[in-house]
Design a protein around this motif. Structure first.
Motif, PDB file in Angstrom:
ATOM      1  N   THR A  25    -110.686 -13.828  39.906  1.00 49.81           N
ATOM      2  CA  THR A  25    -110.845 -12.199  40.050  1.00 49.81           C
ATOM      3  C   THR A  25    -110.127 -11.435  38.953  1.00 49.81           C
ATOM      4  N   ALA A  26    -109.034 -12.040  38.667  1.00 49.50           N
ATOM      5  CA  ALA A  26    -108.349 -11.345  37.317  1.00 49.50           C
ATOM      6  C   ALA A  26    -109.242 -11.588  36.162  1.00 49.50           C
ATOM      7  N   LEU A  27    -109.961 -12.797  36.221  1.00 48.18           N
ATOM      8  CA  LEU A  27    -110.819 -12.956  34.640  1.00 48.18           C
ATOM      9  C   LEU A  27    -111.798 -11.941  34.970  1.00 48.18           C
ATOM     10  N   PHE A  28    -112.622 -11.925  35.991  1.00 46.86           N
ATOM     11  CA  PHE A  28    -113.695 -10.827  36.101  1.00 46.86           C
ATOM     12  C   PHE A  28    -113.340  -9.404  35.989  1.00 46.86           C
ATOM     13  N   GLU A  29    -111.957  -9.047  36.318  1.00 49.15           N
ATOM     14  CA  GLU A  29    -111.582  -7.744  36.109  1.00 49.15           C
ATOM     15  C   GLU A  29    -111.399  -7.464  34.511  1.00 49.15           C
ATOM     16  N   GLU A  42    -115.793 -10.699  23.840  1.00 50.26           N
ATOM     17  CA  GLU A  42    -114.556 -11.148  24.908  1.00 50.26           C
ATOM     18  C   GLU A  42    -114.998 -10.989  26.291  1.00 50.26           C
ATOM     19  N   ALA A  43    -115.989 -10.141  26.623  1.00 53.44           N
ATOM     20  CA  ALA A  43    -116.446 -10.174  28.085  1.00 53.44           C
ATOM     21  C   ALA A  43    -117.286 -11.504  28.421  1.00 53.44           C
ATOM     22  N   ILE A  44    -118.235 -11.525  27.402  1.00 56.52           N
ATOM     23  CA  ILE A  44    -118.956 -12.912  27.368  1.00 56.52           C
ATOM     24  C   ILE A  44    -118.100 -14.045  27.679  1.00 56.52           C
ATOM     25  N   THR A  45    -117.037 -14.343  26.954  1.00 50.21           N
ATOM     26  CA  THR A  45    -116.184 -15.522  26.966  1.00 50.21           C
ATOM     27  C   THR A  45    -115.533 -15.564  28.294  1.00 50.21           C
ATOM     28  N   LYS A  46    -115.128 -14.457  28.879  1.00 50.12           N
ATOM     29  CA  LYS A  46    -114.313 -14.342  30.138  1.00 50.12           C
ATOM     30  C   LYS A  46    -115.348 -14.723  31.252  1.00 50.12           C
ATOM     31  N   TYR A  47    -116.532 -14.007  31.237  1.00 50.73           N
ATOM     32  CA  TYR A  47    -117.587 -14.350  32.183  1.00 50.73           C
ATOM     33  C   TYR A  47    -117.941 -15.729  32.286  1.00 50.73           C
ATOM     34  N   GLN A  48    -117.772 -16.398  31.085  1.00 50.31           N
ATOM     35  CA  GLN A  48    -118.463 -17.853  30.957  1.00 50.31           C
ATOM     36  C   GLN A  48    -117.393 -18.803  31.594  1.00 50.31           C
ATOM     37  N   SER A  49    -116.179 -18.367  31.483  1.00 49.37           N
ATOM     38  CA  SER A  49    -114.968 -18.906  31.708  1.00 49.37           C
ATOM     39  C   SER A  49    -115.046 -19.018  33.112  1.00 49.37           C
ATOM     40  N   ILE A  50    -115.477 -17.994  33.955  1.00 48.88           N
ATOM     41  CA  ILE A  50    -115.656 -18.240  35.516  1.00 48.88           C
ATOM     42  C   ILE A  50    -116.613 -19.055  35.787  1.00 48.88           C
ATOM     43  N   LEU A  51    -117.804 -19.082  35.216  1.00 47.61           N
ATOM     44  CA  LEU A  51    -118.822 -20.042  35.190  1.00 47.61           C
ATOM     45  C   LEU A  51    -118.465 -21.388  35.291  1.00 47.61           C
ATOM     46  N   GLU A  52    -117.602 -21.713  34.346  1.00 47.08           N
ATOM     47  CA  GLU A  52    -117.049 -22.781  33.804  1.00 47.08           C
ATOM     48  C   GLU A  52    -116.122 -23.442  35.308  1.00 47.08           C
ATOM     49  N   THR A  53    -115.731 -22.633  36.006  1.00 42.33           N
ATOM     50  CA  THR A  53    -114.862 -23.134  37.154  1.00 42.33           C
ATOM     51  C   THR A  53    -115.870 -23.477  38.321  1.00 42.33           C
ATOM     52  N   GLY A  54    -117.024 -23.248  38.175  1.00 37.34           N
ATOM     53  CA  GLY A  54    -117.944 -23.648  39.098  1.00 37.34           C
ATOM     54  C   GLY A  54    -118.341 -22.650  40.250  1.00 37.34           C
ATOM     55  N   ALA A  59    -123.414 -11.299  40.392  1.00 38.56           N
ATOM     56  CA  ALA A  59    -122.767 -10.101  39.662  1.00 38.56           C
ATOM     57  C   ALA A  59    -122.352 -10.527  38.236  1.00 38.56           C
ATOM     58  N   ILE A  60    -121.925 -12.055  38.148  1.00 38.05           N
ATOM     59  CA  ILE A  60    -121.729 -12.547  36.902  1.00 38.05           C
ATOM     60  C   ILE A  60    -122.746 -12.731  35.915  1.00 38.05           C
ATOM     61  N   TYR A  61    -123.694 -13.113  36.500  1.00 32.42           N
ATOM     62  CA  TYR A  61    -125.078 -13.413  35.707  1.00 32.42           C
ATOM     63  C   TYR A  61    -125.566 -11.930  35.265  1.00 32.42           C
ATOM     64  N   TYR A  62    -125.403 -11.109  36.007  1.00 36.50           N
ATOM     65  CA  TYR A  62    -126.020  -9.803  35.796  1.00 36.50           C
ATOM     66  C   TYR A  62    -125.040  -9.214  34.597  1.00 36.50           C
ATOM     67  N   ASN A  63    -123.789  -9.141  34.944  1.00 34.53           N
ATOM     68  CA  ASN A  63    -122.962  -8.713  33.725  1.00 34.53           C
ATOM     69  C   ASN A  63    -123.153  -9.285  32.319  1.00 34.53           C
ATOM     70  N   LEU A  64    -123.309 -10.778  32.556  1.00 37.04           N
ATOM     71  CA  LEU A  64    -123.573 -11.378  31.350  1.00 37.04           C
ATOM     72  C   LEU A  64    -124.640 -11.017  30.595  1.00 37.04           C
ATOM     73  N   GLY A  65    -125.592 -10.774  31.271  1.00 37.27           N
ATOM     74  CA  GLY A  65    -126.937 -10.301  31.035  1.00 37.27           C
ATOM     75  C   GLY A  65    -126.749  -9.008  30.116  1.00 37.27           C
ATOM     76  N   ASN A  66    -126.192  -8.059  30.731  1.00 39.65           N
ATOM     77  CA  ASN A  66    -125.650  -6.759  30.285  1.00 39.65           C
ATOM     78  C   ASN A  66    -124.899  -6.958  28.839  1.00 39.65           C
TER      79      ASN A  66
END
Length: 253
Positions: A25-29, A42-54, A59-66
């Motif tokens: 949640t903190a990473l997402f924010e 930096e936003a991409i790196t943090k979104y990808q870090s969330i995906l790496e946790t499984g 929402a994450i994929y959409y924000n990554l696309g943006n």
């Protein structure tokens, strides 16, 4: 011609703790904050870090696309919008942003024309998934059995005719829905979409560098993967063209 587009972050802050956990949640924010400040890498790196946790979500994929779109990386942008659409197929924001991203691609590929009969059949079969068609078949099977039992125990000839008719119609629907479910299942099993990530890649007639060049593809083009041989993928375009591409030039959805 540049398209005007507004990118809105999907932020479900109230439910993030339940979905992602406190750390994610903190990473997402933090990722959303970096995005809003224009720090897209930096936003991409943090979104990808969330995906790496499984943890995966539309929402994450959409924000990554943006974020990738804002970084002018069209291939990854389309890839993640497509991933978001798999999880939220009716989301209009995702559909619209995906359409804008596709407008930035170079390859203009026209799909093969379909007959009116083919369009009619697709309009029917695509209404539900194969699982939903299977459950519809179960419903009609239940209706068929109940109607047949009522037919057996009915005393009035009119009721017997009605129950027999219902049972017969339900049986026909069983055959139809099972056939559709089987067809849709086969289509789903063969569906292996992928997005070209390379800025430009040569598609070959055979899975080796010595073979003839068939055509060229560019970043962001969507293809269907048909086969894999070593580090090559056999692909098909929506216009029916096929060829072999180096595996690392595409990412499967």
């Amino acid at each position: 011609m540049k398209n005007k587009i507004t990118f809105i972050l999907l932020m479900f802050i109230s439910s993030l703790t339940l979905v992602f956990g406190q750390n994610n949640t903190a990473l997402f924010e933090e990722a959303n904050k970096a995005y809003n400040e224009g720090n897209y890498p930096e936003a991409i790196t943090k979104y990808q870090s969330i995906l790496e946790t499984g943890n995966h979500s539309a929402a994450i994929y959409y924000n990554l696309g943006n974020a990738y779109y804002k970084s002018s990386e069209i291939g990854p942008s389309i890839y993640y919008f497509e991933k978001a659409l798999q999880l939220a197929p009716n989301d209009t924001d995702i559909q619209n942003n995906l359409a804008f991203a596709k407008n930035m691609t170079i390859d203009a590929i026209e799909p093969l024309p379909k007959t009116q009969l083919s369009k009619f059949v697709n309009n029917i079969t695509d209404v539900f998934t194969y699982n939903q068609w299977a459950w519809i078949a179960v419903f009609f099977a239940f209706l068929c059995v109940i109607s047949f039992l009522l037919y057996q125990f009915a005393y009035q000839s009119l009721k017997k005719r009605i129950y027999f008719l219902i049972s017969g119609i339900a049986f026909l629907f069983i055959i139809g829905t099972v056939a559709i479910a089987y067809h849709e299942y086969g289509e789903a099993q063969q569906d292996r979409p992928a997005i070209v990530f390379a800025a430009e890649t040569i598609v070959k007639s055979e899975p080796n560098l010595r073979s003839q060049e068939v055509f060229t593809l560019h970043e962001g083009t969507k293809v269907q993967v048909l086969d894999t041989v070593s580090n090559w993928k056999k692909i098909r375009l929506i216009d029916g063209k096929t060829g072999w591409i180096i595996s690392e030039d595409i990412n499967e959805l």
